[in-house]
Design a protein around this motif. Structure first.
Motif, PDB file in Angstrom:
ATOM      1  N   ILE A  30      -6.281   0.005  12.606  1.00 39.50           N
ATOM      2  CA  ILE A  30      -6.555   0.691  11.330  1.00 39.50           C
ATOM      3  C   ILE A  30      -6.051   0.052   9.995  1.00 39.50           C
ATOM      4  N   ASP A  31      -6.624   0.514   9.005  1.00 36.18           N
ATOM      5  CA  ASP A  31      -6.109   0.236   7.900  1.00 36.18           C
ATOM      6  C   ASP A  31      -5.013   1.282   7.161  1.00 36.18           C
ATOM      7  N   ALA A  32      -4.291   0.850   6.076  1.00 34.55           N
ATOM      8  CA  ALA A  32      -3.182   1.408   5.884  1.00 34.55           C
ATOM      9  C   ALA A  32      -3.470   2.639   4.752  1.00 34.55           C
ATOM     10  N   HIS A  33      -4.574   3.173   4.672  1.00 36.96           N
ATOM     11  CA  HIS A  33      -5.343   4.200   4.061  1.00 36.96           C
ATOM     12  C   HIS A  33      -6.228   5.078   4.711  1.00 36.96           C
ATOM     13  N   MET A  34      -5.851   5.695   5.563  1.00 36.68           N
ATOM     14  CA  MET A  34      -6.848   6.459   6.422  1.00 36.68           C
ATOM     15  C   MET A  34      -6.301   7.948   6.554  1.00 36.68           C
ATOM     16  N   TYR A  35      -7.335   8.639   6.942  1.00 36.05           N
ATOM     17  CA  TYR A  35      -7.225  10.133   7.338  1.00 36.05           C
ATOM     18  C   TYR A  35      -7.894  10.359   8.766  1.00 36.05           C
ATOM     19  N   PHE A  36      -7.410  11.150   9.473  1.00 34.30           N
ATOM     20  CA  PHE A  36      -7.779  11.393  10.718  1.00 34.30           C
ATOM     21  C   PHE A  36      -8.332  12.856  10.785  1.00 34.30           C
ATOM     22  N   PHE A  79       3.353   2.655  17.266  1.00 36.94           N
ATOM     23  CA  PHE A  79       2.837   1.882  15.884  1.00 36.94           C
ATOM     24  C   PHE A  79       3.396   0.866  15.802  1.00 36.94           C
ATOM     25  N   GLY A  80       2.661  -0.361  15.525  1.00 43.32           N
ATOM     26  CA  GLY A  80       3.143  -1.557  15.103  1.00 43.32           C
ATOM     27  C   GLY A  80       2.786  -1.838  13.796  1.00 43.32           C
ATOM     28  N   VAL A  81       3.593  -1.843  12.705  1.00 46.40           N
ATOM     29  CA  VAL A  81       3.339  -1.818  11.347  1.00 46.40           C
ATOM     30  C   VAL A  81       3.913  -3.145  10.638  1.00 46.40           C
ATOM     31  N   VAL A  82       3.028  -3.922  10.040  1.00 48.36           N
ATOM     32  CA  VAL A  82       3.671  -5.012   9.088  1.00 48.36           C
ATOM     33  C   VAL A  82       3.454  -4.621   7.772  1.00 48.36           C
ATOM     34  N   GLN A  83       4.868  -4.348   7.350  1.00 48.63           N
ATOM     35  CA  GLN A  83       4.831  -3.929   6.029  1.00 48.63           C
ATOM     36  C   GLN A  83       5.176  -5.162   5.029  1.00 48.63           C
ATOM     37  N   GLN A  84       4.153  -5.442   3.999  1.00 46.86           N
ATOM     38  CA  GLN A  84       4.364  -6.618   3.291  1.00 46.86           C
ATOM     39  C   GLN A  84       4.561  -6.127   1.799  1.00 46.86           C
ATOM     40  N   ASN A  85       5.589  -5.789   1.433  1.00 49.73           N
ATOM     41  CA  ASN A  85       6.067  -5.057   0.060  1.00 49.73           C
ATOM     42  C   ASN A  85       6.782  -5.857  -0.808  1.00 49.73           C
ATOM     43  N   ALA A  86       6.694  -5.755  -1.996  1.00 57.33           N
ATOM     44  CA  ALA A  86       7.636  -6.257  -3.025  1.00 57.33           C
ATOM     45  C   ALA A  86       8.851  -5.176  -3.089  1.00 57.33           C
ATOM     46  N   GLU A  87       9.969  -5.670  -3.878  1.00 59.74           N
ATOM     47  CA  GLU A  87      10.993  -4.691  -3.851  1.00 59.74           C
ATOM     48  C   GLU A  87      10.833  -3.232  -4.383  1.00 59.74           C
ATOM     49  N   GLN A  88       9.840  -3.099  -5.284  1.00 64.47           N
ATOM     50  CA  GLN A  88       9.897  -1.671  -5.947  1.00 64.47           C
ATOM     51  C   GLN A  88       8.600  -0.832  -5.179  1.00 64.47           C
ATOM     52  N   ASP A  95       0.809  -1.219  -0.050  1.00 66.40           N
ATOM     53  CA  ASP A  95       0.121  -0.013  -0.020  1.00 66.40           C
ATOM     54  C   ASP A  95       0.953   1.301  -0.283  1.00 66.40           C
ATOM     55  N   PRO A  96       0.803   2.071  -1.179  1.00 65.17           N
ATOM     56  CA  PRO A  96       1.630   3.169  -1.151  1.00 65.17           C
ATOM     57  C   PRO A  96       1.148   4.082  -0.200  1.00 65.17           C
ATOM     58  N   MET A  97       0.153   4.143   0.463  1.00 66.84           N
ATOM     59  CA  MET A  97      -0.375   4.933   1.486  1.00 66.84           C
ATOM     60  C   MET A  97       0.015   4.860   2.871  1.00 66.84           C
ATOM     61  N   CYS A  98       0.810   3.778   3.017  1.00 69.43           N
ATOM     62  CA  CYS A  98       1.158   3.328   4.329  1.00 69.43           C
ATOM     63  C   CYS A  98       1.803   4.489   5.214  1.00 69.43           C
ATOM     64  N   HIS A  99       2.941   4.975   4.530  1.00 65.21           N
ATOM     65  CA  HIS A  99       3.702   6.113   5.185  1.00 65.21           C
ATOM     66  C   HIS A  99       2.779   7.190   5.567  1.00 65.21           C
ATOM     67  N   GLY A 104       7.826   2.119   0.982  1.00 63.23           N
ATOM     68  CA  GLY A 104       7.705   1.734   2.363  1.00 63.23           C
ATOM     69  C   GLY A 104       7.015   2.437   3.096  1.00 63.23           C
ATOM     70  N   CYS A 105       6.665   1.843   4.156  1.00 61.39           N
ATOM     71  CA  CYS A 105       5.924   2.414   5.300  1.00 61.39           C
ATOM     72  C   CYS A 105       6.739   3.540   5.990  1.00 61.39           C
ATOM     73  N   LEU A 106       7.870   3.559   5.976  1.00 58.55           N
ATOM     74  CA  LEU A 106       8.611   4.743   6.581  1.00 58.55           C
ATOM     75  C   LEU A 106       9.348   5.799   5.661  1.00 58.55           C
ATOM     76  N   HIS A 107       8.591   5.857   4.389  1.00 54.41           N
ATOM     77  CA  HIS A 107       9.278   6.550   3.316  1.00 54.41           C
ATOM     78  C   HIS A 107       9.054   8.221   3.630  1.00 54.41           C
ATOM     79  N   THR A 108       9.952   8.920   3.429  1.00 47.56           N
ATOM     80  CA  THR A 108       9.971  10.386   3.972  1.00 47.56           C
ATOM     81  C   THR A 108      10.252  11.123   2.435  1.00 47.56           C
ATOM     82  N   GLU A 109       9.842  12.358   2.423  1.00 49.57           N
ATOM     83  CA  GLU A 109      10.067  13.207   1.046  1.00 49.57           C
ATOM     84  C   GLU A 109      11.730  13.472   1.235  1.00 49.57           C
TER      85      GLU A 109
END
Length: 416
Positions: A155-161, A87-96, A65-69, A99-104
């Motif tokens: 929560i799901d990995a694509h949320m707004y608060f 946060f307890g995050v399970v990141q299930q990604n392919a190589e490309q 999910d590209p919205m995780c981060h 990531g859930c810790l992506h920053t600008e």
């Protein structure tokens, strides 16, 4: 109505860099040791604090999910006290995948970015996408990262608060006057209006889950939520949440002890339809009660121009696991088996089975569930007019530890 999203095969799945072997490989080991309460301490009294604020464990199982981060960043940005969030995050990604810790920018160049500033509060379990086996697999792993926090939010990995969502959750929870309350719903769509912008929502209703249906695979699936305005004359004029029969995996707020007593099943891989009803039944038999939120705290992105892949792209890698998991659930809940011939994983059936605080038979009678005929009563009328809440809330225990169903008549459904 708020959707309860069904998984559909992704039309153009991203190429999976991992080949599919003929046999299912073993599940990756858990990287975190599961927390247990201190010896001799009452589990109900456990809960950590940061700067005098009760902590909140935020559980996210993300599949490619590209919205995780962005979801983690949004939760931090709009919380009143971000330092209390763990946060307890399970990141299930392919190589490309992103990531859930992506920053600008790299953290060394801009350490004030929220995911950099609070990096020590984010526990991440990295699982290759090819090893992922559905939502119960991911959420079981996320539960293992709980470490005695006072509250728990799934929560799901694509949320707004919304602004101040953490204080709002706690305020509504306390207003229930029930330490075994679980505030849960299928949240409203985030961007179709838009329903939330810069932490502000224009919604005045709350979605409630009141109906379900047995599907062809024999599993009970809860139907889409219905927007309601709780009757203040019945529910109360303050922050009180409103009772509802069922539970949603994508937004659930409770005391942390719920994760210890009712952790996700270790052994139902590739399960989707059976996830929510099995957890709802287990919550209830362990003494917990489901409420919908009084006011919106978060919104969900159901519709995206380019939806991410789903775990179903791994179905060929793990043939037969979905049916075996369904058979395990049939066994746990005493359902007439549709999958009788299938062998299933019998690991820790007691640990991940029904609770002992309330008998499952009582739930089936009160809420009108027939596991033999696979039928379930529609409670929407009673939830919409708040008579469901009125009929049951009067039986709340004096110690505020759940509704006392020993005093609830089996035919109480006639009151709503």
């Amino acid at each position: 109505p708020t959707p309860n999203p069904q998984p559909q095969p992704h039309p153009n799945p991203h190429p999976n860099p991992h080949p599919h072997p003929a046999t299912s490989p073993p599940s990756p080991p858990l990287p975190f040791r599961r927390w247990t309460p201190p010896l001799g301490v009452d589990l109900d009294s456990v809960g950590s604090y940061v700067d005098h604020h009760p902590t909140i464990f935020v559980s996210i199982a993300a599949y490619r999910d590209p919205m995780c981060h962005a979801t983690i960043r949004n939760a931090l940005e709009w919380s009143s006290h971000p330092s209390r969030l763990v946060f307890g995050v399970v990141q299930q990604n392919a190589e490309q995948d992103l990531g859930c810790l992506h920053t600008e920018k790299p953290c060394e160049k801009d350490p004030e970015q929220l995911l950099c500033k609070y990096r020590g509060n984010i526990r991440v379990d990295v699982v290759p996408a090819a090893e992922a086996r559905g939502p119960t697999f991911g959420r079981h792993r996320a539960d293992s990262m709980y470490n005695g926090e006072f509250y728990a939010l799934q929560i799901d990995a694509h949320m707004y608060f919304v602004d101040g969502w953490d204080e709002e959750c706690i305020k509504q929870f306390k207003a229930a006057r029930n330490d075994y309350a679980i505030l849960t719903t299928y949240p409203n769509e985030a961007k179709r209006t838009p329903n939330v912008k810069h932490g502000v929502t224009n919604l005045t209703t709350t979605p409630a889950i009141c109906n379900g249906k047995f599907l062809d695979d024999g599993m009970l699936r809860f139907q889409r939520a219905v927007d309601v305005k709780p009757d203040p004359g019945i529910v109360g004029t303050g922050d009180q949440p409103m009772l509802q029969p069922w539970w949603a995996a994508g937004l659930s707020f409770s005391r942390g002890h719920k994760l210890v007593r009712v952790p996700y099943d270790c052994c139902t891989p590739m399960t989707f339809n059976g996830e929510e009803f099995s957890m709802a039944f287990r919550h209830w038999t362990h003494g917990y009660d489901h409420y919908t939120f009084r006011r919106t705290v978060a919104l969900h992105l159901y519709f995206r121009p380019k939806p991410p892949p789903l775990f179903l792209e791994n179905a060929a890698r793990f043939p037969g696991l979905r049916g075996k998991s369904a058979r395990r659930l049939e066994h746990i809940f005493g359902m007439a088996p549709l999958h009788k011939a299938l062998e299933f994983d019998k690991t820790d059936l007691h640990k991940y089975g029904v609770g002992s605080r309330r008998p499952l038979s009582k739930l089936l009678r009160v809420f009108g569930v027939d596991l033999e005929k696979r039928t379930v009563r529609n409670h929407c009328r009673g939830v919409l007019n708040a008579r469901f809440h009125k009929a049951l809330s009067k039986y709340l225990r004096l110690d505020q530890k759940g509704i006392d169903y020993t005093k609830v008549p089996d035919n109480i459904g006639t009151e709503w």
